[in-house]
Design a protein around this motif. Structure first.
Motif, mmCIF file in Angstrom:
data_model
loop_
_atom_site.group_PDB
_atom_site.id
_atom_site.type_symbol
_atom_site.label_atom_id
_atom_site.label_comp_id
_atom_site.label_asym_id
_atom_site.label_seq_id
_atom_site.Cartn_x
_atom_site.Cartn_y
_atom_site.Cartn_z
ATOM 1 N N LEU A 173 77.753 -2.754 -5.593
ATOM 2 C CA LEU A 173 78.501 -3.560 -6.362
ATOM 3 C C LEU A 173 78.462 -5.182 -5.657
ATOM 4 O O LEU A 173 78.398 -6.072 -6.223
ATOM 5 C CB LEU A 173 80.260 -3.350 -5.757
ATOM 6 N N ASN A 174 77.699 -5.030 -4.432
ATOM 7 C CA ASN A 174 77.451 -6.374 -3.888
ATOM 8 C C ASN A 174 76.267 -6.915 -4.427
ATOM 9 O O ASN A 174 76.312 -8.026 -4.370
ATOM 10 C CB ASN A 174 77.226 -6.186 -2.448
ATOM 11 N N GLU A 175 75.438 -6.225 -5.124
ATOM 12 C CA GLU A 175 74.230 -6.523 -5.761
ATOM 13 C C GLU A 175 74.631 -7.300 -7.285
ATOM 14 O O GLU A 175 74.156 -8.130 -7.708
ATOM 15 C CB GLU A 175 73.306 -5.664 -6.120
ATOM 16 N N TYR A 176 75.854 -6.473 -7.760
ATOM 17 C CA TYR A 176 76.205 -6.926 -9.107
ATOM 18 C C TYR A 176 76.914 -8.285 -8.924
ATOM 19 O O TYR A 176 76.934 -9.093 -9.722
ATOM 20 C CB TYR A 176 77.123 -5.977 -9.703
ATOM 21 N N ALA A 177 77.962 -8.385 -7.892
ATOM 22 C CA ALA A 177 78.852 -9.411 -7.838
ATOM 23 C C ALA A 177 78.997 -9.766 -6.123
ATOM 24 O O ALA A 177 79.821 -9.166 -5.541
ATOM 25 C CB ALA A 177 79.938 -9.397 -8.210
ATOM 26 N N PRO A 178 77.887 -10.331 -5.724
ATOM 27 C CA PRO A 178 77.967 -10.772 -4.029
ATOM 28 C C PRO A 178 79.228 -11.124 -3.627
ATOM 29 O O PRO A 178 79.788 -12.145 -4.162
ATOM 30 C CB PRO A 178 76.945 -11.481 -3.784
#
Length: 257
Positions: A10-15
């Motif tokens: 999820l951090n890759e999608y929306a840091p």
């Protein structure tokens, strides 16, 4: 698979690092090294959502609105945080980072409206132009009532509020959730309409005084769309895990129409 694996994806999608300074997005409750048994998605972590997740043996809830936002002075029986801990359910919350990311909530609004690709950010926050809302130019101009009716259908709303104007609408801004404060930005950017939710009375007055089409499609309806999107991308990545949108993730308001 651990909660941390989901968090990292999820951090890759929306840091989480791009969240607004007032926000509290991230891993908020539980054990980040816990093994994931199932994932429940929702807009808000309510008591009903927690009960549904527990019944489905999902030990990770991913929400848009943070379950802890203001500082907590107590955690007592019957509160969402207490019930999460008691049921050993972990919580990851994606708020303003999901609002501002590429393919974030405003982009999902444009997809539902079939407005095509956005041409600019409505309210840039970061130096790289990351920010809130999007602006696009319609292929065919429309009018206020027709656009409001189209929003009602696109977002499956019970009620849509709007300001009437005889001006043709060609350039439209969208901002998920409570975006009434972006009205001056939309006007300055040459927009003919702004689609958002949770609009205050004084903002309606400003729209009327500017002969501007302002549309309130609801906070819930303009943001709950994130749940299905996250369910889709997570299911493709982690296809051996039960992932579902909570049936209890619904508009908290009832309406008399």
């Amino acid at each position: 698979m651990k909660v941390k694996d989901i968090y990292d994806y999820l951090n890759e999608y929306a840091p989480f690092s791009v969240q607004d300074k007032y926000d509290n997005s991230g891993f908020l409750v539980g054990d980040i090294n816990a093994k994931v048994k199932g994932i429940c998605l929702c807009l808000d972590i309510t008591m009903d959502v927690i009960k549904e997740a527990a019944a489905q043996r999902a030990n990770l809830i991913i929400s848009h609105h943070p379950v802890i936002f203001d500082p907590l002075k107590s955690v007592t029986e019957g509160s969402p945080v207490y019930e999460l801990v008691r049921n050993k359910i972990n919580a990851i919350c994606m708020h303003t980072n999901a609002d501002m990311t590429k393919d974030g909530v405003s982009d999902l609004m444009l997809d539902l409206l079939e407005f095509g690709q956005s041409c600019e950010v409505l309210e840039p926050i970061m130096p790289d132009n990351t920010g809130y809302g999007k602006i696009c130019n319609l292929a065919i101009e429309t009018h206020a009532k027709a656009l409001a009716e189209y929003c009602k259908k696109a977002f499956d709303c019970t009620v849509v509020r709007y300001t009437e104007t005889d001006k043709p609408i060609k350039r439209v801004a969208v901002c998920s959730g409570s975006g009434g404060s972006t009205l001056p930005l939309a006007i300055k950017a040459g927009c003919d309409a702004l689609i958002t939710g949770d609009i205050k009375h004084d903002v309606w007055i400003d729209a009327v005084n500017n002969d501007f089409c302002l549309i309130d499609a609801g906070h819930f309806h303009t943001e709950n769309i994130l749940c299905n999107h996250l369910c889709g991308i997570l299911s493709r990545k982690f296809n051996d895990t039960q992932i579902f949108v909570a049936q209890s993730s619904k508009d908290p308001c009832s309406y008399i129409v």
